[in-house]
Design a protein around this motif. Sequence first.
Motif, PDB file in Angstrom:
ATOM      1  N   HIS A  92       0.827  -1.204   0.000  1.00 33.99           N
ATOM      2  CA  HIS A  92       0.000   0.000   0.000  1.00 33.99           C
ATOM      3  C   HIS A  92       0.864   1.259   0.000  1.00 33.99           C
ATOM      4  O   HIS A  92       0.575   2.221  -0.736  1.00 33.99           O
ATOM      5  CB  HIS A  92      -0.920  -0.006   1.230  1.00 33.99           C
ATOM      6  N   HIS A  93       1.921   1.272   0.793  1.00 30.84           N
ATOM      7  CA  HIS A  93       2.740   2.473   0.938  1.00 30.84           C
ATOM      8  C   HIS A  93       3.870   2.559  -0.088  1.00 30.84           C
ATOM      9  O   HIS A  93       4.388   3.661  -0.310  1.00 30.84           O
ATOM     10  CB  HIS A  93       3.332   2.528   2.350  1.00 30.84           C
ATOM     11  N   ALA A  94       4.246   1.440  -0.684  1.00 32.69           N
ATOM     12  CA  ALA A  94       5.386   1.450  -1.608  1.00 32.69           C
ATOM     13  C   ALA A  94       4.995   1.029  -3.023  1.00 32.69           C
ATOM     14  O   ALA A  94       5.076   1.819  -3.961  1.00 32.69           O
ATOM     15  CB  ALA A  94       6.500   0.542  -1.078  1.00 32.69           C
ATOM     16  N   THR A  95       4.565  -0.212  -3.181  1.00 31.72           N
ATOM     17  CA  THR A  95       4.333  -0.752  -4.520  1.00 31.72           C
ATOM     18  C   THR A  95       3.267   0.026  -5.274  1.00 31.72           C
ATOM     19  O   THR A  95       3.471   0.412  -6.435  1.00 31.72           O
ATOM     20  CB  THR A  95       3.925  -2.233  -4.426  1.00 31.72           C
ATOM     21  N   CYS A  96       2.132   0.274  -4.642  1.00 31.57           N
ATOM     22  CA  CYS A  96       1.042   0.967  -5.330  1.00 31.57           C
ATOM     23  C   CYS A  96       1.399   2.409  -5.663  1.00 31.57           C
ATOM     24  O   CYS A  96       0.945   2.948  -6.677  1.00 31.57           O
ATOM     25  CB  CYS A  96      -0.228   0.932  -4.479  1.00 31.57           C
ATOM     26  N   VAL A  97       2.206   3.033  -4.825  1.00 34.18           N
ATOM     27  CA  VAL A  97       2.586   4.422  -5.082  1.00 34.18           C
ATOM     28  C   VAL A  97       3.583   4.508  -6.224  1.00 34.18           C
ATOM     29  O   VAL A  97       3.433   5.316  -7.153  1.00 34.18           O
ATOM     30  CB  VAL A  97       3.162   5.055  -3.801  1.00 34.18           C
ATOM     31  N   VAL A  98       4.607   3.659  -6.199  1.00 34.85           N
ATOM     32  CA  VAL A  98       5.639   3.705  -7.231  1.00 34.85           C
ATOM     33  C   VAL A  98       5.100   3.216  -8.577  1.00 34.85           C
ATOM     34  O   VAL A  98       5.358   3.818  -9.626  1.00 34.85           O
ATOM     35  CB  VAL A  98       6.864   2.877  -6.808  1.00 34.85           C
ATOM     36  N   ALA A  99       4.358   2.110  -8.562  1.00 31.70           N
ATOM     37  CA  ALA A  99       3.840   1.539  -9.807  1.00 31.70           C
ATOM     38  C   ALA A  99       2.503   2.127 -10.229  1.00 31.70           C
ATOM     39  O   ALA A  99       1.966   1.732 -11.264  1.00 31.70           O
ATOM     40  CB  ALA A  99       3.695   0.018  -9.659  1.00 31.70           C
ATOM     41  N   ARG A 100       1.949   3.043  -9.430  1.00 28.09           N
ATOM     42  CA  ARG A 100       0.740   3.780  -9.789  1.00 28.09           C
ATOM     43  C   ARG A 100      -0.482   2.871  -9.935  1.00 28.09           C
ATOM     44  O   ARG A 100      -1.206   2.928 -10.929  1.00 28.09           O
ATOM     45  CB  ARG A 100       0.957   4.581 -11.075  1.00 28.09           C
ATOM     46  N   TYR A 101      -0.688   2.037  -8.953  1.00 28.17           N
ATOM     47  CA  TYR A 101      -1.923   1.271  -8.857  1.00 28.17           C
ATOM     48  C   TYR A 101      -2.867   1.987  -7.910  1.00 28.17           C
ATOM     49  O   TYR A 101      -2.433   2.545  -6.897  1.00 28.17           O
ATOM     50  CB  TYR A 101      -1.650  -0.150  -8.362  1.00 28.17           C
ATOM     51  N   GLU A 102      -4.162   1.937  -8.212  1.00 29.54           N
ATOM     52  CA  GLU A 102      -5.132   2.666  -7.411  1.00 29.54           C
ATOM     53  C   GLU A 102      -5.240   2.094  -6.011  1.00 29.54           C
ATOM     54  O   GLU A 102      -5.248   2.832  -5.021  1.00 29.54           O
ATOM     55  CB  GLU A 102      -6.496   2.632  -8.109  1.00 29.54           C
ATOM     56  N   THR A 103      -5.363   0.771  -5.913  1.00 32.64           N
ATOM     57  CA  THR A 103      -5.483   0.118  -4.615  1.00 32.64           C
ATOM     58  C   THR A 103      -4.605  -1.125  -4.596  1.00 32.64           C
ATOM     59  O   THR A 103      -4.108  -1.575  -5.636  1.00 32.64           O
ATOM     60  CB  THR A 103      -6.944  -0.294  -4.325  1.00 32.64           C
ATOM     61  N   VAL A 104      -4.453  -1.686  -3.416  1.00 27.05           N
ATOM     62  CA  VAL A 104      -3.663  -2.912  -3.287  1.00 27.05           C
ATOM     63  C   VAL A 104      -4.367  -4.064  -3.999  1.00 27.05           C
ATOM     64  O   VAL A 104      -3.720  -4.877  -4.676  1.00 27.05           O
ATOM     65  CB  VAL A 104      -3.423  -3.246  -1.808  1.00 27.05           C
ATOM     66  N   ASP A 105      -5.687  -4.143  -3.855  1.00 25.95           N
ATOM     67  CA  ASP A 105      -6.426  -5.211  -4.535  1.00 25.95           C
ATOM     68  C   ASP A 105      -6.324  -5.089  -6.047  1.00 25.95           C
ATOM     69  O   ASP A 105      -6.269  -6.102  -6.757  1.00 25.95           O
ATOM     70  CB  ASP A 105      -7.898  -5.187  -4.104  1.00 25.95           C
ATOM     71  N   THR A 106      -6.310  -3.867  -6.553  1.00 34.25           N
ATOM     72  CA  THR A 106      -6.113  -3.672  -7.998  1.00 34.25           C
ATOM     73  C   THR A 106      -4.760  -4.206  -8.440  1.00 34.25           C
ATOM     74  O   THR A 106      -4.649  -4.882  -9.472  1.00 34.25           O
ATOM     75  CB  THR A 106      -6.220  -2.176  -8.342  1.00 34.25           C
ATOM     76  N   TYR A 107      -3.743  -3.912  -7.659  1.00 34.90           N
ATOM     77  CA  TYR A 107      -2.405  -4.434  -7.949  1.00 34.90           C
ATOM     78  C   TYR A 107      -2.396  -5.954  -7.926  1.00 34.90           C
ATOM     79  O   TYR A 107      -1.852  -6.601  -8.837  1.00 34.90           O
ATOM     80  CB  TYR A 107      -1.416  -3.861  -6.937  1.00 34.90           C
ATOM     81  N   TYR A 108      -3.020  -6.552  -6.925  1.00 38.06           N
ATOM     82  CA  TYR A 108      -3.034  -8.011  -6.825  1.00 38.06           C
ATOM     83  C   TYR A 108      -3.801  -8.639  -7.993  1.00 38.06           C
ATOM     84  O   TYR A 108      -3.372  -9.660  -8.553  1.00 38.06           O
ATOM     85  CB  TYR A 108      -3.660  -8.435  -5.498  1.00 38.06           C
ATOM     86  N   ARG A 109      -4.931  -8.058  -8.358  1.00 42.92           N
ATOM     87  CA  ARG A 109      -5.730  -8.630  -9.443  1.00 42.92           C
ATOM     88  C   ARG A 109      -4.992  -8.544 -10.780  1.00 42.92           C
ATOM     89  O   ARG A 109      -4.959  -9.508 -11.545  1.00 42.92           O
ATOM     90  CB  ARG A 109      -7.065  -7.902  -9.547  1.00 42.92           C
TER      91      ARG A 109
END
Length: 572
Positions: free
Chosen positions: A315-332
């Motif tokens: 939530h604090h690193a991956t989604c911010v750097v890779a520009r994903y809206e939410t953690v679940d969006t990143y996982y999906r």
Amino acid sequence: MSDSQAVAGGESPAELLLRAAAMVPAERYALAAVAVVSVFLYRFLELHVIGDALRGFRGGRVELTFHPASEIYHRVASKCRSLHGRYLATPWLASPHLQTLFLGISGRPPSFTYKRQLYTVHDGGTIALDWLLASDLEDGFISKDDSTPLVVVVPGLTSDSAAAYVKHSVYSIASKGWNVVVSNHRGLGGVSITSDCFYNGGWTEDVREVIKYLHQRYPQTPLFCIGTSIGANIVVKYLGEEGENTPVAGAASICSPWDLLIGDRFISRKLVQRIYDKALAIGLKSYAKLHQPVLARLANWEGIRKSRSIREFDHHATCVVARYETVDTYYRQCSSASYVGNVSVPLLCINALDDPLCTREAIPWDECRANKNIVLATTPNGGHLAFFQGLTAGRLWWVGAASEFLFALHESSYMHRQKANDHVLHSSLESSIDKSPYVNIMEDGMVAPVTKDGPGNNDGSPSDHEVGVQLSNGVGGRQQLEVSGEKHNEQVSGAGNESPAGSANRQGDDIYSNKLHEIIAPVKRSINQLTRHQGRSIWLLAYIAFVTSWPLLGSLAFITFRKKFRNPLQAK
């Protein structure tokens, strides 16, 4: 009535129980405590030594899932004895947690030394390629015309080429006569982050670029790939994105999480899984501290520092750097299970059903069964990337099974061969573009990574950043200078054969053609996109456009011609 009976009659039941308990020897209580603790630990650690003993220490059968008409199974996997036998865990490691813990602490890896090559990707990031060759070469290179198979190994989360399971697989394959290279993730293997891009569980651009570079540098070499843990998720996702358009001849996926969203729910479900979650979060924070100057600028460093789980870190690193809206969006979007149906490369997938990190609930059984290129092998035991064998735990079962499959595939006629035509990336859950900030729209509507040579460098020749590879012995810098010098000499000699007037005319023509190209390019791109995605329906679109715009065009034509006819009449 005796005195004892009188005393007993005056005592309460609780006092009688205490008196009886005091008469039991302390040794009996110790044995009972040991029994209770043993049962608890047996269930908590998921030990299976009793089950192994009841089966006569024959191990659990390897279950295979494949398409009934799969040639990969009937012609390749059927020849692998490891896939048609049983797996017996090391008796003193008869637990998925003990196996996983022992692999992380020791693992007993073989001892050898890599040859390191630093490769710079298109966005300026640096990847460490660690080589182990079948034969020791003085210059550290293999010949460009060498046809010895090359295996690319992609490690797991926060792991690099020094991990025990990576060294087991690398040494085993190299000892059988193949060359192996470990493609470390960015920021791992002792290499600094040299761009604003970090790897994550679905970042396939680095694997794509490394495989493309290796294929261009060694065109006669059959390329194979092995992904482990999160590296397996990346490899399967890459194969699904590329489809037929990949130079990889065969691959193996070991302990892939498959569905990151299901894995996130699983790892926070039970106490023992939450322990793994915190341990992995500590590893991710250690990785972040190595590159704090970059991450503190790009992400929420305070949130990263306080993260106590993988999800909080993402939530604090991956989604911010890779520009994903939410953690679940990143996982999906980064789950490889969505790409299994498009894998066109012979692929062996190995998973342990007692894996404490990657649950069996995430395994895409039906998707693997529907794809003729995939063979899924599952074992009752094995832990996460462990699969220790023998009394001394000196071997990993999956290493022998994966290498046996790849060797049988190489000897067969079912190795994948790359198609010459282009291929558009697609997925069943998202658009045709991988979530990457480094993409460019081509003139024909295709999506390509931005390189130093521009977006049009798709002719298959190595670009400048691919040729200029840095080696630990400094050979790469010399090669880059030599190639750059040859290009410069060719340009000078070509320019010297023209007269000044001819050169001026040619420059004028180039400027005119460039301007014309800039005007026509957007229209051409739009038309190509329509023809690619709509096909014959472009004529229907043209008809609709003509009909809908006819009232406006008719009115303009009427006004124009009325003025023209009015002027001659007034003159007369």
